[in-house]
Scaffold this active site. Structure first.
Site, PDB file in Angstrom:
ATOM      1  N   CYS A 199       0.879  17.190  19.245  1.00  0.00           N
ATOM      2  CA  CYS A 199      -0.575  17.276  19.282  1.00  0.00           C
ATOM      3  C   CYS A 199      -1.234  16.371  18.265  1.00  0.00           C
ATOM      4  CB  CYS A 199      -1.017  18.719  19.057  1.00  0.00           C
ATOM      5  SG  CYS A 199      -0.749  19.692  20.529  1.00  0.00           S
ATOM      6  N   HIS A 259       0.798  -1.230   0.000  1.00  0.00           N
ATOM      7  CA  HIS A 259       0.000   0.000   0.000  1.00  0.00           C
ATOM      8  C   HIS A 259       0.827   1.274   0.000  1.00  0.00           C
ATOM      9  CE1 HIS A 259       0.015   1.458   4.305  1.00  0.00           C
ATOM     10  NE2 HIS A 259       0.374   0.210   4.540  1.00  0.00           N
TER      11      HIS A 259
HETATM   12  C1  LIG Z   1       9.094   2.407   6.935  1.00  0.00           C
HETATM   13  C2  LIG Z   1       7.846   1.649   7.225  1.00  0.00           C
HETATM   14  N1  LIG Z   1       7.926   0.388   7.695  1.00  0.00           N
HETATM   15  C3  LIG Z   1       6.827  -0.325   7.978  1.00  0.00           C
HETATM   16  C4  LIG Z   1       5.563   0.189   7.809  1.00  0.00           C
HETATM   17  C5  LIG Z   1       4.367  -0.650   8.153  1.00  0.00           C
HETATM   18  O1  LIG Z   1       3.767  -1.121   6.988  1.00  0.00           O
HETATM   19  P1  LIG Z   1       2.323  -1.769   6.994  1.00  0.00           P
HETATM   20  O2  LIG Z   1       1.361  -0.647   7.010  1.00  0.00           O
HETATM   21  O3  LIG Z   1       2.278  -2.533   5.694  1.00  0.00           O
HETATM   22  O4  LIG Z   1       2.205  -2.663   8.167  1.00  0.00           O
HETATM   23  C6  LIG Z   1       5.441   1.502   7.331  1.00  0.00           C
HETATM   24  C7  LIG Z   1       4.117   2.125   7.166  1.00  0.00           C
HETATM   25  O5  LIG Z   1       3.578   2.742   8.063  1.00  0.00           O
HETATM   26  C8  LIG Z   1       6.609   2.241   7.035  1.00  0.00           C
HETATM   27  O6  LIG Z   1       6.522   3.494   6.586  1.00  0.00           O
END
Ligand SMILES: Cc1ncc(COP(=O)(O)O)c(C=O)c1O
Lengths: 404, 128
Positions: free
Chosen positions: A328, A203
């Site tokens: 915040c 995603h």
């Molecule tokens: C650098 C990084 N690692 C891991 C994740 C976690 O991914 P997921 O939403 O597929 O669990 C994210 C997303 O929030 C991310 O930006």
């Protein structure tokens, strides 16, 4: 131009319509279980999964058999750290990582710490960069894993992964990188970069939510991870559970599109980001770039607008979806741990805004956002006692504040 | 976070923004909060000879709720005597603006700002 404008592409991205189109048949006529070995419904599903696996592997220079599907990068990061820790515990209980990792890595490391593992947190420079020499210096005989992310999701800093990989290879320590933010945006080659485990999430690259992958090296060395999830033995026993075929097909299509369009898209994103940055810097005094300008994700801009609090800025930018490192905006009332790790002062952390420019943003949107930010900062500074004091030449550090 | 209409109204149309002369004997200034905590409020009151607050001004660095809380108290203190102003409680501010629990500290800060401004004014008078 349609409002509101989405410019928070590090949080998630819209599914590309071409990805959606590829997925749909796998929700309707091709609904089979990829593990059904004895009828055509199963074979069709399995073929689709194989194709996607190859598309994803190609994006990172891996072979298809090295891709393990997960529910997302949170699971991939957990599986990498906990899986390696468990499997290699007899070799050692020391893991090296750093403070700007995603919480999926940080909290997995903390959980391991509570189980008796020892974690070393690497030092960072003010741009959030890790030095390969520091990795070398931190490695001990009982080190089993180094985990350093490729691109940071807040400040966009891109780590010297190939150099860190070379250090790990030379010292025969496994190397994991969270490449969620760089996959499909910057070239990745697990061979050239010496990466043994790598986390991906669909995603963040215009694919669907709820599907990710962990690359697990099969040769030189063959990497083993103890499974987090036990069951029917799917994904070569590393991750049980019926494969979500439609999600996987979408992930594969997203990877193929990203690979095809990466060069042109990266150039376009850097152009848009620089247009935004230059405009803001030219028109807003006392604004600071967080992270590195050179080693940076193409679509990331993170800036602090001194004397203005981030959440109030977001409130002013109500037609624009961006995010802030301000306390915040978080449940914890602490400012961004990533900015803190860089040594950014709390007041500037509270004033930070992250712009995440993506595939569907246009130049017109960039100009609109720039205009809105300039107006909002100037309105809020007119309301800010700190700005007034600064204008009067008062050093805010010399004031006795009543912390609460 | 979803804001109440009152917060949005005060945020978009803040009342009584500005600066009074700090050196004026009839002006009390309260500066509360800290930049490192993400909110600083400055509330200023001008008190007439009958001990009534005839004008109030604020400037605030902080989130929308902090701006709204301080804007609201400038309206509330005007026309009150000092002791009436001392009666304003954070809970009334929070209720009026329908602040969610994580934003209650903004109303506490606004109450602190009133007290600090009054204390400053009284100190000036006593010093004379
Ligand atoms: C650098 C990084 N690692 C891991 C994740 C976690 O991914 P997921 O939403 O597929 O669990 C994210 C997303 O929030 C991310 O930006």
């Amino acid at each position: 131009m349609k409002l509101p404008i989405y410019m928070d592409n590090h949080a998630t991205t819209a599914c590309d319509p071409r990805v959606v189109e590829a997925m749909l048949p796998y929700l309707t006529e091709h609904f089979g279980n990829a593990a059904s070995r004895n009828h055509s419904f199963g074979w069709t599903a399995e073929q689709a999964v194989d194709k996607a696996r190859a598309q994803i592997a190609a994006l990172i220079g891996a072979s298809a058999r090295e891709i393990v599907f997960t529910s997302g990068a949170t699971e991939s990061d957990n599986a990498a750290l906990k899986g390696v820790a468990e499997f290699y515990a007899s070799r050692g209980k020391h893991i090296i990582t750093q403070a700007t990792e995603h919480k999926a890595v940080i909290d997995s490391a903390r959980a391991l710490e509570r189980q008796g593992y020892e974690i070393t947190w690497l030092p960072l420079d003010t741009e959030g960069l890790v030095k390969p020499e520091d990795v070398a210096a931190a490695i001990r005989p009982d080190t089993i894993l180094v985990s350093v992310m490729h691109g940071n999701n807040e400040i966009g800093t891109v780590q010297p992964i190939a150099e860190i990989g070379a250090v790990c290879k030379a010292r025969k320590v496994l190397f994991h990188t969270d490449a969620v933010q760089t996959a499909g945006k910057l070239p990745i080659d697990v061979e050239a970069m010496g990466v043994d485990l790598l986390s991906l999430s669909a995603h963040k690259m215009y694919g669907p939510k709820g599907i990710g992958a962990l690359y697990v090296r099969r040769k030189q060395p063959r990497v083993r991870v103890a499974p987090l999830i036990h069951g029917g033995g799917h994904e070569r026993g590393m991750r049980s559970g019926t494969l979500p075929v439609h999600q996987i097909v979408g992930f594969g299509a997203a990877a193929a599109l990203a690979m095809e369009e990466m060069e042109a898209e990266t150039a376009r994103l850097i152009g848009l980001r620089e247009r935004l940055r230059e405009r803001l810097v030219a028109e807003i005094p006392e604004c600071h770039l967080n992270g590195s300008l050179e080693c940076r994700l193409p679509g990331n801009l993170n800036m602090s607008f001194a004397f203005v609090e981030g959440e109030s800025l977001l409130m002013d930018l109500k037609d624009v979806a961006v995010s802030s490192g301000s306390a915040c905006t978080s449940a914890s009332l602490e400012p961004s741990y990533v900015l803190r790790a860089l040594g950014v002062e709390d007041e500037l952390a509270h004033s930070s805004i992250r712009f995440g420019i993506g595939r569907f943003n246009t130049q017109e949107e960039i100009d609109f956002v720039a205009e809105r930010v300039i107006k909002a900062v100037s309105r809020l500074r007119a309301l800010s006692p700190l700005w007034e004091m600064h204008q009067e030449g008062i050093d805010l550090k010399s004031v006795q504040w009543t912390a609460h | 976070m979803a804001y109440s209409n009152d917060v949005i109204d005060h945020y978009e149309n803040p009342r009584n923004v500005g600066t009074l002369d700090k050196a004026d004997q009839n002006v009390g200034t309260g500066l509360v909060g800290a930049p490192a905590c993400g909110d600083v409020m400055r509330l200023q009151i001008r008190v007439n000879d009958d001990g009534v607050i005839e004008d109030a001004r604020f400037k605030t660095y902080g989130c929308g709720s902090a701006i709204a809380s301080s804007s609201l108290v400038t309206e509330w203190v005007k026309g009150r005597t000092l002791s009436e102003a001392m009666d304003i409680k954070n809970i009334e501010i929070a209720e009026h603006l329908a602040l969610p629990p994580v934003k209650i500290h903004c109303s506490v800060l606004a109450e602190d700002a009133i007290r600090a401004a009054i204390a400053d004014y009284k100190q000036k008078k006593e010093a004379k």
